[in-house]
Design a protein around this motif. Sequence first.
Motif, short mmCIF file in Angstrom:
data_model
loop_
_atom_site.label_atom_id
_atom_site.label_comp_id
_atom_site.label_asym_id
_atom_site.label_seq_id
_atom_site.Cartn_x
_atom_site.Cartn_y
_atom_site.Cartn_z
N SER A 1 -8.52 7.91 21.28
CA SER A 1 -9.02 6.70 20.63
C SER A 1 -10.37 6.99 19.96
O SER A 1 -11.22 7.66 20.55
CB SER A 1 -9.19 5.60 21.68
OG SER A 1 -9.65 4.42 21.07
N ASN B 1 -3.68 4.22 19.24
CA ASN B 1 -4.82 4.98 18.72
C ASN B 1 -4.70 5.25 17.22
O ASN B 1 -5.66 5.07 16.47
CB ASN B 1 -4.96 6.31 19.47
CG ASN B 1 -5.33 6.11 20.93
OD1 ASN B 1 -5.88 5.09 21.32
ND2 ASN B 1 -5.01 7.11 21.75
N SER C 1 -4.13 10.51 15.72
CA SER C 1 -4.68 10.67 17.05
C SER C 1 -4.06 11.91 17.68
O SER C 1 -2.86 12.15 17.56
CB SER C 1 -4.33 9.42 17.88
OG SER C 1 -4.69 9.60 19.22
N GLU D 1 -5.31 2.15 15.31
CA GLU D 1 -6.74 1.85 15.22
C GLU D 1 -7.38 2.63 14.07
O GLU D 1 -8.19 2.10 13.31
CB GLU D 1 -7.42 2.19 16.55
CG GLU D 1 -8.84 1.70 16.67
CD GLU D 1 -9.44 1.96 18.05
OE1 GLU D 1 -10.67 1.87 18.14
OE2 GLU D 1 -8.70 2.26 19.01
#
Length: 153
Positions: free
Chosen positions: A128, A14, A92, A17
């Motif tokens: 996420s 996460n 995250s 990302e």
Amino acid sequence: MPKVIILFCSMSGNTEEIADIMETNITNHGLDVEKIQIDMDDFLITDLLNYEAILFGTYTWGDGDIPYELEDFYDDMDEIDLTGKVVGLFGSCDSMYPDYGGAIDTFAERFKERGASNVLYNLKIELSPDQDDVERCQKFAEDFVKELHAYAE
């Protein structure tokens, strides 16, 4: 041209990302960006001196703890003066824990202790990133670039 490092630690992917979103947006502003994922002892703290700006991402472990992969990095920060560095922190988080994104806050304080006077607000994403979070990441990246340009002037 200012050099930017995106330094992050991700367990589930996460935070990685989020780092990818940051990299795309910062690069789109024409800045020189290097992205590095921290694992155990693979980044020298003194390497931070090679950059004008630092985007630092982490997940939070347990009840607000920093990840074990970052414990040495945290301790090694005693050895460095980050005066004048523009810093943004992101990560995250999981709202099922009482200290939401505690590791991000812990590192924000640590960067300030080490002299980084231009620490942006902390960007915390629930697990996420969804589409709204992607937009928040883009805004954070834009705010970071504005702060970097303002400081460079």
